[in-house]
Scaffold this motif. Structure first.
Motif, PDB file in Angstrom:
ATOM      1  N   HIS A 190      47.597   8.629  19.193  1.00  0.00           N
ATOM      2  CA  HIS A 190      47.632   8.379  20.525  1.00  0.00           C
ATOM      3  C   HIS A 190      48.574   9.361  21.395  1.00  0.00           C
ATOM      4  CE1 HIS A 190      45.181   4.581  20.297  1.00  0.00           C
ATOM      5  NE2 HIS A 190      45.671   4.087  19.367  1.00  0.00           N
ATOM      6  N   ASP A 194      47.443  11.726  24.267  1.00  0.00           N
ATOM      7  CA  ASP A 194      48.211  11.671  25.864  1.00  0.00           C
ATOM      8  C   ASP A 194      48.809  12.964  25.890  1.00  0.00           C
ATOM      9  OD1 ASP A 194      47.765   8.955  25.883  1.00  0.00           O
ATOM     10  OD2 ASP A 194      49.659   8.149  25.211  1.00  0.00           O
ATOM     11  N   ARG A 247      46.044  15.296  27.155  1.00  0.00           N
ATOM     12  CA  ARG A 247      45.574  14.872  28.428  1.00  0.00           C
ATOM     13  C   ARG A 247      46.491  15.368  29.672  1.00  0.00           C
ATOM     14  NH1 ARG A 247      45.732   9.074  27.779  1.00  0.00           N
ATOM     15  NH2 ARG A 247      43.474   9.650  26.814  1.00  0.00           N
ATOM     16  N   GLN A 282      49.369  10.135  35.922  1.00  0.00           N
ATOM     17  CA  GLN A 282      49.150   8.516  36.018  1.00  0.00           C
ATOM     18  C   GLN A 282      47.890   8.154  36.625  1.00  0.00           C
ATOM     19  OE1 GLN A 282      52.704   7.051  37.967  1.00  0.00           O
ATOM     20  NE2 GLN A 282      53.864   6.960  36.173  1.00  0.00           N
ATOM     21  N   ALA A 299      45.411   8.687  33.741  1.00  0.00           N
ATOM     22  CA  ALA A 299      45.565   7.693  32.783  1.00  0.00           C
ATOM     23  C   ALA A 299      45.003   6.425  33.138  1.00  0.00           C
ATOM     24  CB  ALA A 299      47.012   7.460  32.302  1.00  0.00           C
ATOM     25  N   MET A 300      45.214   6.253  34.568  1.00  0.00           N
ATOM     26  CA  MET A 300      44.394   5.131  35.194  1.00  0.00           C
ATOM     27  C   MET A 300      42.905   4.939  34.975  1.00  0.00           C
ATOM     28  SD  MET A 300      42.794   3.811  38.277  1.00  0.00           S
ATOM     29  CE  MET A 300      43.153   4.946  39.576  1.00  0.00           C
ATOM     30  N   GLU A 307      41.150   6.728  32.911  1.00  0.00           N
ATOM     31  CA  GLU A 307      40.530   6.755  31.564  1.00  0.00           C
ATOM     32  C   GLU A 307      40.723   5.120  31.040  1.00  0.00           C
ATOM     33  OE1 GLU A 307      42.270   9.810  29.247  1.00  0.00           O
ATOM     34  OE2 GLU A 307      41.231  11.123  30.458  1.00  0.00           O
ATOM     35  N   ARG A 308      41.529   4.462  31.769  1.00  0.00           N
ATOM     36  CA  ARG A 308      41.520   2.883  31.200  1.00  0.00           C
ATOM     37  C   ARG A 308      40.538   2.120  31.767  1.00  0.00           C
ATOM     38  NH1 ARG A 308      47.268   3.808  32.447  1.00  0.00           N
ATOM     39  NH2 ARG A 308      46.859   2.583  34.373  1.00  0.00           N
ATOM     40  N   LEU A 309      39.857   2.797  32.889  1.00  0.00           N
ATOM     41  CA  LEU A 309      38.737   1.838  33.539  1.00  0.00           C
ATOM     42  C   LEU A 309      37.474   2.007  32.639  1.00  0.00           C
ATOM     43  CD1 LEU A 309      39.095   3.321  37.070  1.00  0.00           C
ATOM     44  CD2 LEU A 309      39.470   0.774  36.502  1.00  0.00           C
ATOM     45  N   LYS A 326      37.259  -3.018  41.320  1.00  0.00           N
ATOM     46  CA  LYS A 326      38.192  -3.045  40.207  1.00  0.00           C
ATOM     47  C   LYS A 326      38.999  -1.860  40.297  1.00  0.00           C
ATOM     48  CE  LYS A 326      35.032  -5.271  36.691  1.00  0.00           C
ATOM     49  NZ  LYS A 326      34.167  -5.371  35.805  1.00  0.00           N
ATOM     50  N   GLN A 386      42.981  -1.439  40.471  1.00  0.00           N
ATOM     51  CA  GLN A 386      43.954  -0.629  39.571  1.00  0.00           C
ATOM     52  C   GLN A 386      44.899   0.565  40.464  1.00  0.00           C
ATOM     53  OE1 GLN A 386      44.408  -1.101  36.272  1.00  0.00           O
ATOM     54  NE2 GLN A 386      43.220  -2.724  36.964  1.00  0.00           N
TER      55      GLN A 386
END
Length: 174
Positions: free
Chosen positions: A69, A73, A76, A111, A114-115, A117-119, A157, A161
Protein backbone atom coordinates in the motif's frame (compact mmCIF):
# COMPACT_ATOMS: atom_id res chain seq x y z
CA UNK A 1 18.36 -6.08 25.97
CA UNK A 2 16.10 -7.75 23.35
CA UNK A 3 12.45 -6.84 23.24
CA UNK A 4 10.13 -9.72 24.12
CA UNK A 5 8.37 -11.43 21.22
CA UNK A 6 5.04 -9.70 21.76
CA UNK A 7 3.09 -9.62 18.49
CA UNK A 8 1.22 -6.50 19.62
CA UNK A 9 4.48 -4.66 20.45
CA UNK A 10 5.37 -2.40 17.52
CA UNK A 11 8.95 -2.10 18.80
CA UNK A 12 9.43 -5.86 18.61
CA UNK A 13 7.75 -6.02 15.20
CA UNK A 14 10.02 -3.22 13.99
CA UNK A 15 13.13 -4.96 15.29
CA UNK A 16 12.17 -8.30 13.73
CA UNK A 17 10.66 -7.16 10.42
CA UNK A 18 11.99 -3.73 9.48
CA UNK A 19 14.95 -5.18 7.59
CA UNK A 20 12.97 -7.33 5.21
CA UNK A 21 10.27 -4.64 4.76
CA UNK A 22 13.00 -2.16 3.73
CA UNK A 23 14.65 -4.74 1.45
CA UNK A 24 11.33 -5.58 -0.23
CA UNK A 25 10.57 -1.88 -0.80
CA UNK A 26 14.11 -1.30 -2.10
CA UNK A 27 13.61 -4.11 -4.64
CA UNK A 28 10.29 -2.57 -5.78
CA UNK A 29 11.48 1.05 -5.86
CA UNK A 30 15.12 0.61 -6.81
CA UNK A 31 16.02 3.41 -4.42
CA UNK A 32 17.33 2.71 -0.93
CA UNK A 33 16.54 6.15 0.55
CA UNK A 34 12.90 6.03 -0.59
CA UNK A 35 12.70 2.42 0.60
CA UNK A 36 14.03 3.38 4.03
CA UNK A 37 11.55 6.25 4.33
CA UNK A 38 8.61 4.09 3.26
CA UNK A 39 9.66 1.25 5.57
CA UNK A 40 9.42 3.70 8.45
CA UNK A 41 6.01 4.81 7.14
CA UNK A 42 4.80 1.20 7.38
CA UNK A 43 5.61 1.11 11.08
CA UNK A 44 4.30 4.62 11.72
CA UNK A 45 0.99 3.49 10.24
CA UNK A 46 1.07 0.48 12.54
CA UNK A 47 1.73 2.79 15.49
CA UNK A 48 -1.22 4.99 14.54
CA UNK A 49 -3.54 1.97 14.33
CA UNK A 50 -2.13 -0.64 16.73
CA UNK A 51 -3.01 -4.22 15.94
CA UNK A 52 -2.46 -7.49 17.76
CA UNK A 53 -1.54 -10.47 15.59
CA UNK A 54 -2.36 -14.16 16.09
CA UNK A 55 0.99 -15.33 14.78
CA UNK A 56 4.23 -14.06 13.34
CA UNK A 57 3.00 -15.19 9.92
CA UNK A 58 -0.10 -13.04 10.34
CA UNK A 59 2.08 -10.06 11.34
CA UNK A 60 4.33 -10.63 8.33
CA UNK A 61 1.34 -10.86 5.95
CA UNK A 62 -0.08 -7.64 7.37
CA UNK A 63 3.26 -5.85 7.04
CA UNK A 64 3.57 -7.14 3.46
CA UNK A 65 0.15 -5.72 2.59
CA UNK A 66 0.99 -2.39 4.24
CA UNK A 67 4.28 -2.31 2.32
CA UNK A 68 2.42 -2.78 -0.96
CA UNK A 69 0.00 0.00 0.00
CA UNK A 70 2.75 2.52 0.84
CA UNK A 71 4.47 1.60 -2.42
CA UNK A 72 1.31 2.22 -4.45
CA UNK A 73 0.72 5.50 -2.57
CA UNK A 74 4.31 6.53 -3.33
CA UNK A 75 3.93 5.83 -7.06
CA UNK A 76 0.60 7.68 -7.09
CA UNK A 77 2.18 10.73 -5.42
CA UNK A 78 5.06 10.63 -7.90
CA UNK A 79 2.66 10.49 -10.85
CA UNK A 80 0.71 13.51 -9.55
CA UNK A 81 3.94 15.39 -8.82
CA UNK A 82 5.30 14.74 -12.33
CA UNK A 83 2.05 16.00 -13.88
CA UNK A 84 2.16 19.15 -11.71
CA UNK A 85 5.82 19.80 -12.59
CA UNK A 86 4.98 19.35 -16.26
CA UNK A 87 2.28 22.01 -15.99
CA UNK A 88 4.69 24.34 -14.18
CA UNK A 89 7.43 23.83 -16.78
CA UNK A 90 5.11 25.15 -19.49
CA UNK A 91 4.59 28.43 -17.62
CA UNK A 92 6.78 31.52 -18.04
CA UNK A 93 9.28 32.14 -15.23
CA UNK A 94 7.52 35.28 -13.99
CA UNK A 95 4.27 33.33 -13.51
CA UNK A 96 5.78 30.66 -11.27
CA UNK A 97 4.14 30.24 -7.87
CA UNK A 98 6.22 30.35 -4.71
CA UNK A 99 7.67 27.11 -3.33
CA UNK A 100 5.11 27.20 -0.51
CA UNK A 101 2.23 27.61 -2.97
CA UNK A 102 3.62 24.83 -5.19
CA UNK A 103 3.80 22.48 -2.19
CA UNK A 104 0.24 23.36 -1.11
CA UNK A 105 -1.14 22.76 -4.61
CA UNK A 106 0.75 19.48 -4.90
CA UNK A 107 -0.64 18.30 -1.56
CA UNK A 108 -4.19 19.25 -2.61
CA UNK A 109 -3.77 17.48 -5.97
CA UNK A 110 -2.55 14.35 -4.23
CA UNK A 111 -5.53 14.40 -1.89
CA UNK A 112 -7.96 14.88 -4.79
CA UNK A 113 -6.29 11.97 -6.62
CA UNK A 114 -6.63 9.77 -3.53
CA UNK A 115 -10.28 10.81 -3.14
CA UNK A 116 -11.02 9.93 -6.77
CA UNK A 117 -9.38 6.53 -6.38
CA UNK A 118 -11.52 5.78 -3.32
CA UNK A 119 -14.69 6.36 -5.35
CA UNK A 120 -16.27 3.51 -7.29
CA UNK A 121 -14.87 3.64 -10.87
CA UNK A 122 -18.10 4.75 -12.57
CA UNK A 123 -18.66 7.48 -9.97
CA UNK A 124 -15.13 8.82 -10.48
CA UNK A 125 -15.50 8.65 -14.26
CA UNK A 126 -18.84 10.46 -14.19
CA UNK A 127 -17.37 13.16 -11.96
CA UNK A 128 -14.35 13.65 -14.24
CA UNK A 129 -16.49 13.71 -17.39
CA UNK A 130 -18.68 16.41 -15.86
CA UNK A 131 -15.87 18.50 -14.39
CA UNK A 132 -13.17 18.19 -17.04
CA UNK A 133 -15.19 17.78 -20.23
CA UNK A 134 -18.33 19.62 -19.20
CA UNK A 135 -20.61 16.81 -20.38
CA UNK A 136 -24.26 16.82 -19.43
CA UNK A 137 -25.61 14.12 -17.16
CA UNK A 138 -27.47 12.68 -20.16
CA UNK A 139 -24.25 12.49 -22.22
CA UNK A 140 -22.37 10.97 -19.29
CA UNK A 141 -25.13 8.40 -18.82
CA UNK A 142 -24.96 7.44 -22.49
CA UNK A 143 -21.19 7.07 -22.30
CA UNK A 144 -21.34 4.97 -19.11
CA UNK A 145 -24.43 2.98 -20.10
CA UNK A 146 -26.55 4.26 -17.19
CA UNK A 147 -29.50 6.63 -16.83
CA UNK A 148 -29.14 10.36 -16.21
CA UNK A 149 -30.76 9.74 -12.83
CA UNK A 150 -27.98 7.29 -11.94
CA UNK A 151 -25.44 9.91 -13.02
CA UNK A 152 -27.15 12.33 -10.63
CA UNK A 153 -26.59 9.81 -7.81
CA UNK A 154 -22.98 9.33 -8.90
CA UNK A 155 -22.40 13.08 -8.87
CA UNK A 156 -23.99 13.42 -5.43
CA UNK A 157 -21.59 10.78 -4.08
CA UNK A 158 -18.60 12.48 -5.70
CA UNK A 159 -19.61 15.95 -4.52
CA UNK A 160 -20.09 14.67 -0.98
CA UNK A 161 -16.53 13.33 -1.05
CA UNK A 162 -15.35 16.71 -2.40
CA UNK A 163 -17.06 18.45 0.52
CA UNK A 164 -15.40 16.08 2.99
CA UNK A 165 -12.02 16.74 1.35
CA UNK A 166 -12.61 20.49 1.42
CA UNK A 167 -13.45 20.34 5.13
CA UNK A 168 -10.33 18.25 5.74
CA UNK A 169 -8.16 20.74 3.83
CA UNK A 170 -9.73 23.71 5.64
CA UNK A 171 -9.05 22.04 8.97
CA UNK A 172 -5.44 21.36 8.01
CA UNK A 173 -4.90 25.01 7.07
CA UNK A 174 -6.38 26.43 10.26
Amino acid sequence: MPISPDLSNVGWLYQEHHGWVRAWLNKKLGNSSDAAELAHDVFVRLLSKPKAFDSEGHARAYLSAMSRHVCVDFWRRQRVERAWLEVLSSRPEHCMPSEEHRAMVLEALQQVQAMLERLPPKVAEAFLLAQLQGLSYQAIGERLGVSARTVTHYMAKAMFQCLLLEAELDEALS
